[in-house]
Write a protein that holds these residues in place. Structure first.
Motif, PDB file in Angstrom:
ATOM      1  N   HIS A   1      31.875  32.738 -32.893  1.00 17.46           N
ATOM      2  CA  HIS A   1      33.079  32.095 -33.431  1.00 17.46           C
ATOM      3  C   HIS A   1      34.311  32.444 -32.583  1.00 17.46           C
ATOM      4  O   HIS A   1      35.134  31.571 -32.282  1.00 17.46           O
ATOM      5  CB  HIS A   1      33.272  32.539 -34.877  1.00 17.46           C
ATOM      6  CG  HIS A   1      34.508  32.025 -35.522  1.00 17.46           C
ATOM      7  ND1 HIS A   1      34.668  30.706 -35.888  1.00 17.46           N
ATOM      8  CD2 HIS A   1      35.655  32.646 -35.862  1.00 17.46           C
ATOM      9  CE1 HIS A   1      35.868  30.551 -36.430  1.00 17.46           C
ATOM     10  NE2 HIS A   1      36.489  31.714 -36.430  1.00 17.46           N
ATOM     11  N   LEU A   2      34.434  33.724 -32.201  1.00 18.85           N
ATOM     12  CA  LEU A   2      35.604  34.180 -31.441  1.00 18.85           C
ATOM     13  C   LEU A   2      35.431  34.035 -29.927  1.00 18.85           C
ATOM     14  O   LEU A   2      36.385  34.221 -29.175  1.00 18.85           O
ATOM     15  CB  LEU A   2      35.898  35.653 -31.768  1.00 18.85           C
ATOM     16  CG  LEU A   2      36.296  35.930 -33.217  1.00 18.85           C
ATOM     17  CD1 LEU A   2      36.329  37.435 -33.458  1.00 18.85           C
ATOM     18  CD2 LEU A   2      37.642  35.303 -33.527  1.00 18.85           C
ATOM     19  N   LYS A   3      34.191  33.758 -29.498  1.00 17.38           N
ATOM     20  CA  LYS A   3      33.872  33.636 -28.072  1.00 17.38           C
ATOM     21  C   LYS A   3      34.221  34.922 -27.328  1.00 17.38           C
ATOM     22  O   LYS A   3      34.928  34.922 -26.313  1.00 17.38           O
ATOM     23  CB  LYS A   3      34.579  32.431 -27.451  1.00 17.38           C
ATOM     24  CG  LYS A   3      34.157  31.128 -28.080  1.00 17.38           C
ATOM     25  CD  LYS A   3      34.888  29.950 -27.496  1.00 17.38           C
ATOM     26  CE  LYS A   3      34.394  28.702 -28.189  1.00 17.38           C
ATOM     27  NZ  LYS A   3      35.399  27.789 -28.563  1.00 17.38           N
ATOM     28  N   ILE A   4      33.709  36.053 -27.863  1.00 21.12           N
ATOM     29  CA  ILE A   4      33.939  37.367 -27.265  1.00 21.12           C
ATOM     30  C   ILE A   4      32.614  38.121 -27.203  1.00 21.12           C
ATOM     31  O   ILE A   4      31.638  37.749 -27.845  1.00 21.12           O
ATOM     32  CB  ILE A   4      34.978  38.198 -28.062  1.00 21.12           C
ATOM     33  CG1 ILE A   4      34.524  38.402 -29.500  1.00 21.12           C
ATOM     34  CG2 ILE A   4      36.351  37.535 -28.014  1.00 21.12           C
ATOM     35  CD1 ILE A   4      35.406  39.346 -30.304  1.00 21.12           C
ATOM     36  N   SER A   5      32.608  39.229 -26.446  1.00 23.86           N
ATOM     37  CA  SER A   5      31.420  40.064 -26.311  1.00 23.86           C
ATOM     38  C   SER A   5      31.332  41.060 -27.470  1.00 23.86           C
ATOM     39  O   SER A   5      32.289  41.253 -28.227  1.00 23.86           O
ATOM     40  CB  SER A   5      31.478  40.840 -24.997  1.00 23.86           C
ATOM     41  OG  SER A   5      32.537  41.788 -25.047  1.00 23.86           O
ATOM     42  N   ALA A   6      30.185  41.705 -27.581  1.00 20.42           N
ATOM     43  CA  ALA A   6      29.980  42.727 -28.611  1.00 20.42           C
ATOM     44  C   ALA A   6      30.965  43.876 -28.422  1.00 20.42           C
ATOM     45  O   ALA A   6      31.497  44.420 -29.401  1.00 20.42           O
ATOM     46  CB  ALA A   6      28.544  43.241 -28.565  1.00 20.42           C
ATOM     47  N   CYS A   7      31.231  44.242 -27.181  1.00 22.84           N
ATOM     48  CA  CYS A   7      32.174  45.319 -26.886  1.00 22.84           C
ATOM     49  C   CYS A   7      33.581  44.959 -27.360  1.00 22.84           C
ATOM     50  O   CYS A   7      34.270  45.777 -27.982  1.00 22.84           O
ATOM     51  CB  CYS A   7      32.157  45.612 -25.388  1.00 22.84           C
ATOM     52  SG  CYS A   7      33.152  47.027 -24.908  1.00 22.84           S
ATOM     53  N   GLU A   8      34.021  43.755 -27.089  1.00 21.42           N
ATOM     54  CA  GLU A   8      35.356  43.320 -27.524  1.00 21.42           C
ATOM     55  C   GLU A   8      35.428  43.244 -29.049  1.00 21.42           C
ATOM     56  O   GLU A   8      36.453  43.600 -29.647  1.00 21.42           O
ATOM     57  CB  GLU A   8      35.710  41.971 -26.904  1.00 21.42           C
ATOM     58  CG  GLU A   8      37.066  41.436 -27.317  1.00 21.42           C
ATOM     59  CD  GLU A   8      38.242  42.328 -26.923  1.00 21.42           C
ATOM     60  OE1 GLU A   8      39.295  42.231 -27.589  1.00 21.42           O
ATOM     61  OE2 GLU A   8      38.125  43.120 -25.973  1.00 21.42           O
ATOM     62  N   LEU A   9      34.343  42.818 -29.692  1.00 26.01           N
ATOM     63  CA  LEU A   9      34.299  42.784 -31.155  1.00 26.01           C
ATOM     64  C   LEU A   9      34.495  44.190 -31.717  1.00 26.01           C
ATOM     65  O   LEU A   9      35.275  44.396 -32.648  1.00 26.01           O
ATOM     66  CB  LEU A   9      32.972  42.189 -31.618  1.00 26.01           C
ATOM     67  CG  LEU A   9      32.817  41.941 -33.113  1.00 26.01           C
ATOM     68  CD1 LEU A   9      33.776  40.861 -33.592  1.00 26.01           C
ATOM     69  CD2 LEU A   9      31.383  41.545 -33.433  1.00 26.01           C
ATOM     70  N   MET A  10      33.817  45.169 -31.138  1.00 23.39           N
ATOM     71  CA  MET A  10      33.952  46.560 -31.564  1.00 23.39           C
ATOM     72  C   MET A  10      35.386  47.051 -31.370  1.00 23.39           C
ATOM     73  O   MET A  10      35.950  47.689 -32.258  1.00 23.39           O
ATOM     74  CB  MET A  10      32.996  47.453 -30.773  1.00 23.39           C
ATOM     75  CG  MET A  10      33.104  48.921 -31.113  1.00 23.39           C
ATOM     76  SD  MET A  10      32.273  50.001 -29.942  1.00 23.39           S
ATOM     77  CE  MET A  10      33.290  49.788 -28.492  1.00 23.39           C
ATOM     78  N   HIS A  11      35.992  46.743 -30.230  1.00 32.20           N
ATOM     79  CA  HIS A  11      37.373  47.180 -29.967  1.00 32.20           C
ATOM     80  C   HIS A  11      38.344  46.566 -30.966  1.00 32.20           C
ATOM     81  O   HIS A  11      39.234  47.253 -31.467  1.00 32.20           O
ATOM     82  CB  HIS A  11      37.802  46.825 -28.549  1.00 32.20           C
ATOM     83  CG  HIS A  11      37.121  47.649 -27.505  1.00 32.20           C
ATOM     84  ND1 HIS A  11      37.211  49.014 -27.439  1.00 32.20           N
ATOM     85  CD2 HIS A  11      36.318  47.283 -26.484  1.00 32.20           C
ATOM     86  CE1 HIS A  11      36.507  49.464 -26.429  1.00 32.20           C
ATOM     87  NE2 HIS A  11      35.937  48.424 -25.822  1.00 32.20           N
TER      88      HIS A  11
END
Length: 55
Positions: A19-29
């Motif tokens: 949905h956000l078009k981001i990586s797992a790392c960015e989601l965690m941050h």
């Protein structure tokens, strides 16, 4: 598992990343910075997204 709510929806980590078009790392941050509403269920995280007004 996607759980519906009248004002929004809970998405799994995979669904939130798509949905956000981001990586797992960015989601965690974003989660750690408090930018996303989330809850932990067991070992999984679920993220809450509100529907835009008018839907």
């Amino acid at each position: 598992m996607t759980e519906q709510n009248p004002k929004g929806v809970w998405l799994s980590s995979k669904e939130a990343m798509k949905h956000l078009k981001i990586s797992a790392c960015e989601l965690m941050h974003r989660r750690e910075r408090g930018l996303l509403k989330f809850e932990k269920r067991g070992r999984a995280y679920f993220y809450y997204f509100e529907y835009p007004k008018g839907i």
